[in-house]
Design an enzyme around this catalytic site. Structure first.
Site, PDB file in Angstrom:
ATOM      1  N   LYS A   1      42.962   8.764  22.031  1.00 19.66           N
ATOM      2  CA  LYS A   1      43.027   9.127  20.623  1.00 19.66           C
ATOM      3  C   LYS A   1      42.948  10.651  20.514  1.00 19.66           C
ATOM      4  O   LYS A   1      42.153  11.282  21.227  1.00 19.66           O
ATOM      5  CB  LYS A   1      41.848   8.471  19.892  1.00 19.66           C
ATOM      6  CG  LYS A   1      41.852   8.623  18.378  1.00 19.66           C
ATOM      7  CD  LYS A   1      40.642   7.892  17.771  1.00 19.66           C
ATOM      8  CE  LYS A   1      40.666   7.868  16.257  1.00 19.66           C
ATOM      9  NZ  LYS A   1      39.509   7.125  15.704  1.00 19.66           N
TER      10      LYS A   1
ATOM     11  N   SER B   1      41.063   3.827  12.181  1.00 21.58           N
ATOM     12  CA  SER B   1      41.820   5.047  12.351  1.00 21.58           C
ATOM     13  C   SER B   1      42.473   5.205  13.733  1.00 21.58           C
ATOM     14  O   SER B   1      43.397   5.999  13.881  1.00 21.58           O
ATOM     15  CB  SER B   1      40.918   6.250  12.115  1.00 21.58           C
ATOM     16  OG  SER B   1      39.895   6.320  13.085  1.00 21.58           O
TER      17      SER B   1
ATOM     18  N   SER C   1      36.869   1.731  13.365  1.00 22.47           N
ATOM     19  CA  SER C   1      38.132   2.383  13.741  1.00 22.47           C
ATOM     20  C   SER C   1      38.682   2.024  15.115  1.00 22.47           C
ATOM     21  O   SER C   1      39.807   2.398  15.444  1.00 22.47           O
ATOM     22  CB  SER C   1      37.990   3.898  13.647  1.00 22.47           C
ATOM     23  OG  SER C   1      38.116   4.317  12.312  1.00 22.47           O
TER      24      SER C   1
END
Lengths: 99, 475
Positions: free
Chosen positions: B76, B151, B175
């Site tokens: 990420k 996310s 997330s």
């Protein structure tokens, strides 16, 4: 609790948060924050006077390391990432006597 | 069921498969298919080839590169890699190259893992759909008209699409788990303090935790075993090394006591097929020898409100550092305060501004106790309620997400509806507990459904045994 937030309060909070909002953004945020705070009103209305607040999930206090000199980040590499630098320091626009 | 990552590591370690070939194959696949999905913000092809060659050379020399030998791993883009652009999905970090590398990334590399690239995310990890990225949304590999969740939607989509066999994300309110559920992969939020956050760009520091994505429970355990454990660079780590999860993964669930959380399962807003998946998962655990009962955790109904005060409050403080002085964007102005405000106005997107405003308000004079203080007391209630339930349960079940993947654009106009995506995942962050999402077949329109397994702090060994049993029984 949960009184709707006013336009003036939104402008005040934006100054605290150092966010230059457009009049349209202030308008939109006044509505959106009002809705969110209204939803959060179920929390603010509860009688929890006798409940201790939790700020952090772990009971850790004063985590210390040995006081030894260690290599740290390279100054030139760090300053190279800054928008402006001079003489080994970050450079910013004027702070005192600002217009 | 095979475990693609652990199987591949075994093949690379034994010399029957070359890491370089794996990397070339993945890079070609990304080039062909990622333009449609947009899982990646940056593909690190050259670095991956160099790392793969080093793994192959070590094997050829008779050395063992480690438990992640040759496995392509995606990161990420809020995890720092020295000298590599890290954006957090934001314009405000424009051009920034971190001067240090996250501990989890160091550990992945030291274990022989190959970093394949940086994946898309909601700006500063604030969102549930990856639509808040300044660089455009990621699409769900199961249906490109749908969101991948968020996310960490880029990592979830990349693992679901087979680009990376493993991925890393961060989970502040769901997330990792919610996008894992929406993309049909395994996603784990470890116990708070189990994984070092050095080099993770901070969102809400009392909630953030790094964790793995994988296509199987065993692969997720492999990655978590590599990244877990204390780190002198993160003072919020639990000081003890946690036990390895892989060895006990298949110990079964006979005799375990499982609770289904009523308040997160039997409520309006949970799609019928999602509730049916939780029921079927519970029945499978019962068939494997566990006992199952409905349990009540009453305070979880206030979790969403508490979270959307605490997380923005902490974010408003953490994001104060983006001021145009030390890194990233600067919008020039006559004086420093005007420069700060203009830089932040230009650099942050609408959701980040909304949360900074909400958090600043919740912490401001006159409102602190009514909002932030109350939210912290709710947090105590949730911890108490869960502790009581865990006196008679070893692990809990609930949906991961109330719904399957929704259409791109369906929830962007209404922040509160978007926030409801996190209702089932938030309690574990507020309590600092462990939780993970395991795929359980598909629901409406053939979209993946995830079942959430919850465990108390450091309950990972039992949680992974339950997850493994679910995976073996899943449709």
């Amino acid at each position: 609790m949960a009184e709707p937030i006013t336009r003036e309060e939104v402008e005040h909070v934006a100054r605290l948060a150092r966010l230059a909002l457009t009049p349209e953004e202030v308008e939109r945020l006044t509505g959106e924050l009002g809705v969110i705070l209204d939803h959060a009103g179920d929390v603010s209305a509860l009688d929890l006077g006798d409940v201790e607040p939790t700020a952090h999930p772990l009971p850790l206090v004063n985590v210390l390391r040995a006081d030894e000199v260690r290599p740290t980040l390279d100054r030139d590499e760090v300053l190279a990432a800054a928008p402006d630098a001079e003489d080994g320091r970050f450079r910013v626009p004027r702070i005192l006597d600002a217009p | 069921m095979s475990a693609p990552a652990t199987d591949l590591a075994a093949a690379v370690r034994s010399g029957t498969q070359r890491a370089r070939d794996v990397v070339e194959e993945r890079l070609a696949d990304i080039e062909a298919r990622d333009p449609e999905l947009h899982a990646f913000l940056l593909v690190l092809g050259d670095d991956a080839r160099v790392a793969a060659d080093a793994v192959d050379a070590a094997v050829a020399a008779g050395d063992d590169p480690g438990p992640l030998s040759g496995i392509p791993v995606v990161l990420k883009d809020n995890l720092c890699v020295r000298g590599t652009p890290t954006t957090c999905g934001s314009r405000i970090l424009d051009g920034w190259r971190p001067p240090y590398t996250a501990t989890v990334v160091e550990r992945v590399k030291r274990a022989g893992g190959i970093v394949l690239g940086k994946t898309n995310l909601d700006e500063f990890a604030m969102g549930s759909s990856t639509e808040n990225s300044a660089f455009g949304p990621t699409r769900n590999p199961h249906d490109v008209s749908r969101v991948p969740g968020g996310s960490s939607g880029g990592s979830a989509a990349a693992v679901a699409a087979g680009f990376g066999l493993l991925g890393l994300g961060s989970d502040t309110g769901g997330s990792i788990r919610q996008p894992a559920a929406l993309c049909g992969v395994v996603g784990v939020k470890p116990t708070y303090g189990m994984v070092s956050r050095y080099g993770l760009v901070a969102f809400a520091s009392s909630l953030d935790q790094i964790g793995p994505f994988a296509t199987t429970v065993e692969d997720a355990a492999r990655l978590l075993d590599v990244i877990a454990g204390p780190d002198p660079f993160d003072s919020t780590c639990i000081p003890d090394v946690p036990p390895a999860l892989e060895p006990t993964l298949r110990d079964g669930v006979a005799g375990l006591r499982i609770g289904i959380i009523e308040e997160l399962t039997d409520v309006d807003g949970v799609q019928q097929e999602v509730r049916a998946a939780v029921e079927a998962a519970a029945a499978a655990l019962e068939a494997a020898g566990a006992t199952v009962e409905r349990v009540s955790v009453p305070s979880t109904v206030y979790g969403l409100s508490a979270y959307y005060l605490i997380a923005p409050a902490e974010a408003s403080s953490n994001l104060a550092r983006y001021d145009g002085v030390r890194y990233g964007l600067r919008v020039e102005a006559e004086d420093v305060a005007t420069m700060n405000a203009a830089t932040r106005a230009a650099g942050f997107g609408p959701e980040v501004k909304r949360r900074i405003m909400l958090g600043t308000y919740a912490l401001s004079a006159g409102y602190y106790d009514a909002y932030y203080g109350q939210a912290q007391r709710i947090r105590t209630l949730i911890i108490r309620d869960l502790a009581r339930v865990y006196e008679s349960c070893d692990a809990l079940l609930s949906p991961t997400s109330p719904t399957v993947a929704f259409e791109v654009g369906a929830r962007t106009a209404d922040p509160l509806t978007m926030y409801l995506s996190d209702v089932c995942t938030i309690p574990s962050n507020l309590a600092g507990h462990a939780a993970m999402s395991v795929p359980w077949g598909t629901g409406a329109e053939n979209l993946p459904v995830g079942v959430q397994v919850l465990a108390p702090a450091l309950g990972e060994p039992v949680m992974f045994r339950v997850a493994q049993a679910l995976e073996e029984a899943a449709p």
